[in-house]
Write a protein that holds these residues in place. Sequence first.
Motif, PDB file in Angstrom:
ATOM      1  N   PRO A 282      90.678  48.772  31.046  1.00  0.00           N
ATOM      2  CA  PRO A 282      90.717  48.829  29.588  1.00  0.00           C
ATOM      3  C   PRO A 282      90.252  47.517  28.958  1.00  0.00           C
ATOM      4  O   PRO A 282      90.396  46.440  29.548  1.00  0.00           O
ATOM      5  CB  PRO A 282      92.197  49.086  29.292  1.00  0.00           C
ATOM      6  CG  PRO A 282      92.926  48.514  30.456  1.00  0.00           C
ATOM      7  CD  PRO A 282      92.024  48.691  31.641  1.00  0.00           C
ATOM      8  N   THR A 283      89.694  47.617  27.768  1.00  0.00           N
ATOM      9  CA  THR A 283      89.363  46.456  26.951  1.00  0.00           C
ATOM     10  C   THR A 283      90.362  46.409  25.798  1.00  0.00           C
ATOM     11  O   THR A 283      90.696  47.441  25.219  1.00  0.00           O
ATOM     12  CB  THR A 283      87.932  46.564  26.399  1.00  0.00           C
ATOM     13  OG1 THR A 283      87.032  46.829  27.485  1.00  0.00           O
ATOM     14  CG2 THR A 283      87.511  45.291  25.708  1.00  0.00           C
ATOM     15  N   THR A 284      90.848  45.211  25.480  1.00  0.00           N
ATOM     16  CA  THR A 284      91.870  45.052  24.450  1.00  0.00           C
ATOM     17  C   THR A 284      91.257  44.493  23.169  1.00  0.00           C
ATOM     18  O   THR A 284      90.483  43.531  23.207  1.00  0.00           O
ATOM     19  CB  THR A 284      92.993  44.126  24.936  1.00  0.00           C
ATOM     20  OG1 THR A 284      93.578  44.675  26.122  1.00  0.00           O
ATOM     21  CG2 THR A 284      94.075  43.960  23.881  1.00  0.00           C
ATOM     22  N   ASN A 379      94.421  49.045  23.635  1.00  0.00           N
ATOM     23  CA  ASN A 379      93.568  49.037  24.822  1.00  0.00           C
ATOM     24  C   ASN A 379      92.745  50.315  24.831  1.00  0.00           C
ATOM     25  O   ASN A 379      93.262  51.402  24.569  1.00  0.00           O
ATOM     26  CB  ASN A 379      94.425  48.972  26.084  1.00  0.00           C
ATOM     27  CG  ASN A 379      95.520  47.921  25.968  1.00  0.00           C
ATOM     28  OD1 ASN A 379      95.228  46.757  25.762  1.00  0.00           O
ATOM     29  ND2 ASN A 379      96.775  48.335  26.070  1.00  0.00           N
ATOM     30  N   GLU A 381      89.695  52.563  27.098  1.00  0.00           N
ATOM     31  CA  GLU A 381      89.020  52.694  28.399  1.00  0.00           C
ATOM     32  C   GLU A 381      88.377  54.076  28.499  1.00  0.00           C
ATOM     33  O   GLU A 381      88.931  55.066  28.017  1.00  0.00           O
ATOM     34  CB  GLU A 381      90.031  52.514  29.524  1.00  0.00           C
ATOM     35  CG  GLU A 381      89.441  52.547  30.917  1.00  0.00           C
ATOM     36  CD  GLU A 381      90.480  52.295  32.011  1.00  0.00           C
ATOM     37  OE1 GLU A 381      90.087  52.282  33.193  1.00  0.00           O
ATOM     38  OE2 GLU A 381      91.684  52.131  31.675  1.00  0.00           O
TER      39      GLU A 381
END
Length: 488
Positions: A282-284, A379, A381
């Motif tokens: 995931p990217t936050t 998050n 993804e």
Amino acid sequence: MKFVAILCLLLFSFNLYSQAPNDDCVNRITITVTTGGANTYSVDSSTATESMDASCETIGANNLDVWYEFTMPVNGNVRITGIPSTVSASIFDSCGGSELACFKNDNFFYSLTSGTTYVLRISEDATFAGNINFNIEAFERTINDECINRTAISIVTGSPTTYSIDSRTATESMNASCETVNASNLDVWYEFTMPVNGNVRITGIPSTVSASIFDSCGGSELACFKNDNFFYNLTSGTTYVLRIAEDATFAGNINFNIEAFERAINDECINRTPISVVTGSPTTYSIDSRTATESMNASCETVNASNLDVWYEFTMPVNGNVRITGLASTISANIFDSCGGTELACFKNNNFFYGLLSGTTYVLRIAEDATFAGNINFNIEAFERAINDECINRTAISVVTGSPTTYSIDSRTATESMNASCETIGANNLDVWYEFTMPVNGNVRITGIPSTVSASIFDSCGGSELACFKNDNFFYSLTSGTTYVLRI
């Protein structure tokens, strides 16, 4: 002896019904009214008679009154408490003079003058006559009671500034749009210059206190609210007039906090921020919803709430799903095919957007109910769609005797095709599909699945469900050589 008994009885009766010494205005009692604390006075209204009817009393009733006088220690208000709706308090400029005000229940006499002597009348409906204990206190008028004398305050970003006022020192100048018109809304006035383009949040005020904002003294009201809330879209360098008011019934000390928030660059869809959504991790992303305003209501939001939103866009790296985590039930995520386009999905809490297409750009909106506005860390993804996400694309697997065979799947790569008989219908049951040919007449056991995972078996795609279970369990009495469809 008989004469003495009669005399005692007469004396007893005289003491029981002896007239109050201040039953008439000419015999009024001088009392002390001070600031800093209430003084309490007592009277038995059954010892009084009616001298007159004040403006707030029922004329047909017998209003038994006693009289006082006091000299006002300051310019300001006098509050009387401890009296019910059967008791009235009225004030006069002199005995036989003009009535200045009259009320029942706890309330105020407003805008009295320091050094002036006032005549006070306390009266009770004879039907309820009895002991009265009333409290009286003076409050010096606040310097910012009128807009013309407003106090300049500082509003900054980064932290709230706290200001205090005692609404008992104020009077009512006006009614703002969010207030009850027939209440006495005791108001004080401030002005501030906005340090940034954005919002101002006021906290620490209950439903009995209102905050309203104006473009100038005597100018247009720009907004009004009760409880903690925001003034939106204020302009840097502009001076605004702020009014804080409290219903006189609840008058007392108010401590309010005020803070400015610079407007988010992606507050509107046209200024959406591009973000990266990838598979594998995931990217936050972070946002403070206090820097946002409401552009719209999405389908999963409460319509009458202020849903403060920020906007993003991303290009889908694969065919499949996008999962967003880190959201509370006060935060919604919704997805659109374009700005001003069609909403494709909306949810609160952690959840998925399903069936997105590789190479397609989507518009993402994150919104939070203004009541809970603050920092959001979410998050995001992507998950490539499983090849066996639909029954038509089921994967052939081998089921043998002698030892178990292990298969793996990530349910985040799947969508829901249906609900099996052992599943919760309101849940999103993400399914993948297999088929196997039974090697013997007998049973098939599936192990390694918890209560959140179901296994169901069918005679064919789109055919009849033969069995369904959660946790480790068996499919019984299967037939050698028969092909079965398995859904996990």
